[in-house]
Design a protein around this motif. Structure first.
Motif, mmCIF file in Angstrom:
data_model
loop_
_atom_site.group_PDB
_atom_site.id
_atom_site.type_symbol
_atom_site.label_atom_id
_atom_site.label_comp_id
_atom_site.label_asym_id
_atom_site.label_seq_id
_atom_site.Cartn_x
_atom_site.Cartn_y
_atom_site.Cartn_z
ATOM 1 N N GLY A 120 0.830 -1.207 -0.146
ATOM 2 C CA GLY A 120 0.072 0.081 0.045
ATOM 3 C C GLY A 120 0.924 1.347 0.202
ATOM 4 N N ARG A 121 1.977 1.194 0.854
ATOM 5 C CA ARG A 121 3.072 2.443 0.978
ATOM 6 C C ARG A 121 3.497 2.587 -0.481
ATOM 7 N NH1 ARG A 121 3.478 0.305 6.138
ATOM 8 N NH2 ARG A 121 5.669 -0.646 5.357
ATOM 9 N N ALA A 122 3.841 1.459 -1.103
ATOM 10 C CA ALA A 122 4.319 1.533 -2.441
ATOM 11 C C ALA A 122 3.539 1.965 -3.601
ATOM 12 C CB ALA A 122 5.108 0.291 -2.782
ATOM 13 N N VAL A 123 2.337 1.834 -3.429
ATOM 14 C CA VAL A 123 1.451 2.328 -4.756
ATOM 15 C C VAL A 123 0.456 3.501 -4.342
ATOM 16 C CG1 VAL A 123 1.793 -0.284 -5.655
ATOM 17 C CG2 VAL A 123 -0.403 0.486 -4.281
ATOM 18 N N GLY A 179 -0.977 6.561 -3.879
ATOM 19 C CA GLY A 179 -0.489 8.147 -4.140
ATOM 20 C C GLY A 179 0.478 8.072 -5.440
ATOM 21 N N ASP A 180 0.591 6.810 -6.088
ATOM 22 C CA ASP A 180 1.559 6.792 -7.094
ATOM 23 C C ASP A 180 0.908 6.185 -8.151
ATOM 24 O OD1 ASP A 180 3.451 6.332 -9.123
ATOM 25 O OD2 ASP A 180 5.111 5.780 -7.682
ATOM 26 N N ARG A 181 0.246 6.890 -9.183
ATOM 27 C CA ARG A 181 -0.777 6.375 -10.102
ATOM 28 C C ARG A 181 -0.071 5.217 -11.169
ATOM 29 N NH1 ARG A 181 -5.831 7.911 -9.989
ATOM 30 N NH2 ARG A 181 -6.268 9.838 -9.060
ATOM 31 N N ALA A 182 1.304 5.438 -11.279
ATOM 32 C CA ALA A 182 2.037 4.882 -12.314
ATOM 33 C C ALA A 182 2.316 3.551 -11.469
ATOM 34 C CB ALA A 182 3.483 5.288 -12.449
ATOM 35 N N ALA A 183 2.748 3.393 -10.408
ATOM 36 C CA ALA A 183 2.680 2.154 -9.718
ATOM 37 C C ALA A 183 1.782 1.600 -9.440
ATOM 38 C CB ALA A 183 3.779 2.781 -8.062
ATOM 39 N N ARG A 207 1.147 -0.330 -12.616
ATOM 40 C CA ARG A 207 1.766 -1.664 -12.851
ATOM 41 C C ARG A 207 1.330 -2.788 -12.149
ATOM 42 N NH1 ARG A 207 5.747 2.298 -12.329
ATOM 43 N NH2 ARG A 207 6.420 1.524 -10.148
ATOM 44 N N LEU A 208 0.798 -2.407 -10.913
ATOM 45 C CA LEU A 208 0.163 -3.443 -9.760
ATOM 46 C C LEU A 208 -1.166 -4.125 -10.650
ATOM 47 C CD1 LEU A 208 0.501 -5.111 -7.160
ATOM 48 C CD2 LEU A 208 -0.820 -3.064 -6.352
ATOM 49 N N GLU A 209 -1.949 -3.108 -11.060
ATOM 50 C CA GLU A 209 -3.185 -3.465 -11.713
ATOM 51 C C GLU A 209 -2.811 -4.449 -12.881
ATOM 52 O OE1 GLU A 209 -5.198 0.066 -12.036
ATOM 53 O OE2 GLU A 209 -5.861 0.226 -9.969
ATOM 54 N N ARG A 210 -2.131 -4.040 -13.830
ATOM 55 C CA ARG A 210 -1.582 -4.709 -15.048
ATOM 56 C C ARG A 210 -1.290 -6.432 -14.571
ATOM 57 N NH1 ARG A 210 0.303 0.092 -17.229
ATOM 58 N NH2 ARG A 210 2.406 -0.420 -16.495
ATOM 59 N N LEU A 211 -0.959 -6.615 -13.410
ATOM 60 C CA LEU A 211 -0.515 -7.839 -12.811
ATOM 61 C C LEU A 211 -1.955 -8.775 -12.329
ATOM 62 C CD1 LEU A 211 1.915 -9.700 -12.314
ATOM 63 C CD2 LEU A 211 1.895 -8.865 -10.160
ATOM 64 N N ILE A 212 -2.263 -7.881 -11.394
ATOM 65 C CA ILE A 212 -3.463 -8.540 -10.828
ATOM 66 C C ILE A 212 -4.786 -8.871 -11.552
ATOM 67 C CG2 ILE A 212 -5.202 -8.173 -8.778
ATOM 68 C CD1 ILE A 212 -2.812 -6.877 -7.177
ATOM 69 N N LEU A 256 -9.455 7.249 -5.357
ATOM 70 C CA LEU A 256 -9.399 6.254 -6.532
ATOM 71 C C LEU A 256 -10.772 5.833 -6.699
ATOM 72 C CD1 LEU A 256 -6.039 4.354 -5.272
ATOM 73 C CD2 LEU A 256 -6.462 6.178 -6.996
ATOM 74 N N GLN A 257 -11.807 5.840 -6.094
ATOM 75 C CA GLN A 257 -13.079 5.280 -6.248
ATOM 76 C C GLN A 257 -14.066 6.192 -6.740
ATOM 77 O OE1 GLN A 257 -13.907 3.698 -2.381
ATOM 78 N NE2 GLN A 257 -12.901 1.697 -2.806
ATOM 79 N N VAL A 258 -15.026 5.810 -7.751
ATOM 80 C CA VAL A 258 -15.968 6.552 -8.175
ATOM 81 C C VAL A 258 -17.012 6.896 -7.281
ATOM 82 C CG1 VAL A 258 -18.251 6.325 -9.463
ATOM 83 C CG2 VAL A 258 -16.192 5.512 -10.554
ATOM 84 N N ARG A 259 -17.452 8.103 -6.980
ATOM 85 C CA ARG A 259 -18.253 8.588 -5.922
ATOM 86 C C ARG A 259 -19.409 7.726 -5.761
ATOM 87 N NH1 ARG A 259 -17.875 13.124 -8.424
ATOM 88 N NH2 ARG A 259 -19.858 13.439 -8.853
ATOM 89 N N ASP A 260 -19.936 7.529 -4.455
ATOM 90 C CA ASP A 260 -20.910 6.898 -4.128
ATOM 91 C C ASP A 260 -22.328 7.488 -4.895
ATOM 92 O OD1 ASP A 260 -22.316 5.032 -2.423
ATOM 93 O OD2 ASP A 260 -23.333 6.604 -1.454
ATOM 94 N N SER A 261 -22.445 8.707 -5.034
ATOM 95 C CA SER A 261 -23.552 9.003 -5.688
ATOM 96 C C SER A 261 -23.679 8.633 -7.055
ATOM 97 C CB SER A 261 -23.678 10.585 -5.577
ATOM 98 O OG SER A 261 -22.578 11.258 -6.060
#
Length: 195
Positions: A69-72, A74-78, A81-86, A157-162
């Motif tokens: 969590g600390r690594a990614v 606030g760092d959109r590029a990081a 990269r994680l999402e492309r893996l998961i 990072l999340q779409v607003r609840d509304s």
């Protein structure tokens, strides 16, 4: 044909509780978060690749979620990269789940980022779990290691609840008693089963 219900909601809205209610009624639930945990847990299929991408974020128990969590955060590029893996790994597991339950009248796909990605295109109906912002904050800040700053970064990072509520086919308000939510879920399942 199996009806695919997309279950989503922002952090702390009570989505896990609603998913458990579907299970209690015999509806198979694919839990995307649980799949991610399995892929990142001890011996998980993605542990080695995550360590290569983010050195020092894994150990004998798999991925250290706080370190990752600390690594990614606030760092959109990081994060990308994680999402492309998961994400591809989770999609493969979801495809297996759907094949395994192809004869069932309905399944629930519990996908936290249903709107943030393209998951909404793969479901027949969207159920959003929601609660007032103050309740969401109270629930999330009660979690171990959670801070107001971390919650703010996650919410960004999340779409607003509304927006989620506006795009939903149905909304479950988890500020109400659990018995009221369960009654709604039971009616929904009965209706979809043709009962």
């Amino acid at each position: 044909m199996t009806i695919r219900i997309g279950l989503t909601g922002s952090i702390g809205m009570g989505k896990s509780t609603i998913a458990a209610m579907f299970r209690r009624l015999g509806v198979p639930v694919f839990d995307s978060d649980a799949e991610v945990h399995a892929l990142q847990g001890p011996g998980g299929a993605l542990v080695g690749a995550i360590e290569r991408l983010f050195p020092g974020t894994t150990g004998p128990n798999g991925v250290d979620r706080a370190a990752l969590g600390r690594a990614v955060l606030g760092d959109r590029a990081a994060l990308r990269r994680l999402e492309r893996l998961i994400h591809p790994a989770v999609r493969r597991r979801r495809a297996l789940f759907l094949r395994r339950h192809a004869a069932r009248p309905m399944v629930v796909l519990d996908i936290p980022l249903l709107f943030e990605r393209t998951g909404w295109r793969q479901v027949d109906s969207i159920l959003v779990v929601s609660a007032p912002a103050w309740m969401q904050r109270r629930r999330v800040l009660a979690r171990p290691g959670m801070t107001g700053g971390r919650l703010a970064r996650i919410r960004a990072l999340q779409v607003r609840d509304s927006v989620k509520r506006a795009r939903a086919d149905a909304v479950i308000d988890t500020a109400r008693p659990k018995s009221a939510s369960f009654a709604i879920i039971r009616r929904m399942v009965t209706c979809m089963r043709g009962g």
